[in-house]
Enzyme design. Sequence first.
Site, PDB file in Angstrom:
ATOM      1  N   LYS A 172     -12.702  81.832  50.675  1.00 37.08           N
ATOM      2  CA  LYS A 172     -13.002  82.955  51.278  1.00 37.08           C
ATOM      3  C   LYS A 172     -12.147  82.975  52.675  1.00 37.08           C
ATOM      4  O   LYS A 172     -11.978  84.087  53.292  1.00 37.08           O
ATOM      5  CB  LYS A 172     -14.574  82.766  51.994  1.00 37.08           C
ATOM      6  CG  LYS A 172     -15.471  82.728  50.900  1.00 37.08           C
ATOM      7  CD  LYS A 172     -15.645  83.777  49.790  1.00 37.08           C
ATOM      8  CE  LYS A 172     -16.662  84.714  50.437  1.00 37.08           C
ATOM      9  NZ  LYS A 172     -17.111  85.807  49.495  1.00 37.08           N
TER      10      LYS A 172
HETATM   11  N1  PMP Z   1     -19.048  80.152  46.049  1.00 39.57           N
HETATM   12  C1  PMP Z   1     -18.982  79.974  47.156  1.00 39.57           C
HETATM   13  C2  PMP Z   1     -19.215  78.668  47.572  1.00 39.57           C
HETATM   14  C3  PMP Z   1     -18.984  80.984  48.085  1.00 39.57           C
HETATM   15  O1  PMP Z   1     -19.506  80.719  49.416  1.00 39.57           O
HETATM   16  C4  PMP Z   1     -18.768  82.282  47.609  1.00 39.57           C
HETATM   17  C5  PMP Z   1     -18.989  83.453  48.607  1.00 39.57           C
HETATM   18  N2  PMP Z   1     -20.496  83.704  48.849  1.00 39.57           N
HETATM   19  C6  PMP Z   1     -18.664  82.422  46.292  1.00 39.57           C
HETATM   20  C7  PMP Z   1     -18.486  81.355  45.376  1.00 39.57           C
HETATM   21  C8  PMP Z   1     -18.530  83.850  45.849  1.00 39.57           C
HETATM   22  O2  PMP Z   1     -17.239  84.530  45.896  1.00 39.57           O
HETATM   23  P1  PMP Z   1     -17.638  86.036  46.334  1.00 39.57           P
HETATM   24  O3  PMP Z   1     -18.261  86.213  47.395  1.00 39.57           O
HETATM   25  O4  PMP Z   1     -15.891  86.569  46.285  1.00 39.57           O
HETATM   26  O5  PMP Z   1     -18.034  86.656  44.847  1.00 39.57           O
END
Ligand code: PMP
Length: 460
Positions: A43
């Site tokens: 992120k």
């Molecule tokens: N894994 C974790 C630990 C996350 O914090 C997130 C983001 N919420 C994701 C996966 C998923 O990524 P995205 O928001 O880009 O779908």
Amino acid sequence: MWSDSILDTIGNTPLVRLLTLGRDLPCTVLAKVEFFNPGGSVKDRIGLAMIEDAEAKGQLKPGGTIIEGTSGNTGAGLAIAGIAKGYRCIFTTTDKQSPEKVDVLRALGAEVIVCPTNVAPDDPRSYYSVAARLSKEIPNSFYPNQYDHPANADAHYRTTGPELWEQTEGRITHFVAGAGTGGTISGTGRYLKEKNADVQIIGVDPYGSVYAEYWRTGEFKESEIYPYATEGVGEDILAKNMDFSLVDDYVQVDDATTMQMTRRLAREEGLFIGQSCGMAVAGALDWLEAHRSDLTDEDVVVILLPDSGFRYLSKTYNDEWMRRNGFLEAATLTARSVVADRSSDAVIAVGPESTLAQAIEAMTEHGISQVPVLEDGEVVGSLSERGVLDRLLASPDARDHAVRDAMGEPLPVVDGSVRLDELPNRLDGPTGAVLVTTEDGGFQILTRSDLISALARVSS
Ligand code: PMP
């Protein structure tokens, strides 16, 4: 050669072949390891991107405040970019997220408001609603809303997608990822499909999330939504960043499988990663196994691993938490974890010079049928109900005899790290009990019936 700022170290993360998992499949299985980012997760890519987009549009001005609802990782990305660029950060998160994530955000100077998890998204107490309200109340503030902000998926279209294409020299055939906001899977998926329309995008969803079912049926089924433990992936809303049309197949994984695979990745692959990584790998291996006959050595599968194991030390990497939640397999439970939550810290024991009357009192008071005999912290013998009974029958004044004269062989001592599946053999003796060493150098007694209840809890 140095980087001009910490922000320049975001992205260009390694692509690593798994050591053992999936090695018996005909294809190549690679992991995109995102904990190499400075904030420890994928992120970071979007934190910076959303801030730069807001600056370019004049939504964020010097001295401004960034307000966001985050499961933790986006917050870290925003906070790092905020530090480098001079913005204050306020984050809302839920009480489901591990305390490590909140600690990281606070360590990075952010203010954090923890909101309840199990309220509807439009409830004024939800972390979505609180973030939205604060952004209206606080002047010169910017609310990126990662769920709907196009810079989120775009960041992956511009960075994650091209990195994978280059790192595999255009050979990538499958991309597997979980989705929260959907930014990762949609942005990366869009780029890869533009390069090669045959690249398969496989989504992985935790049971309890609405996404997999929505992808299958196009219906938003409230009945699919229930609490689950896996953090950061799956949703109870449809985020605008989630482009379901890019996803070719969806698999679902339960919490226990996710947690166990997360730990296996650390132990067997040396990849100390977070829960959603375990989920993505478990889902990927499941899907690949089911499609084994269609796969060849030309296939190059990439699984995206979003974050680091440091965020889950108090959860997935903590035996107690795993046991309490029923996520442990017997093979990974230890003798110490069975006796760890005893209300009494010390084992009930008697000294060799105590009288049998005192031993009987201790056994009756605590409802136990045998006690170890300890002398100066050493186990010197054990006393069983049967031994006491024989003595009392043989001699009317046996109550005043010393325990030393009535005790039997000491119970076997077992190290606390012994796994439960090794315990039945150790419990084979006539007493059906062992002494387990505890972390403070003491002992706790563990009987066959303790083992049975522990195993019943694991499998229930
Ligand atoms: N894994 C974790 C630990 C996350 O914090 C997130 C983001 N919420 C994701 C996966 C998923 O990524 P995205 O928001 O880009 O779908």
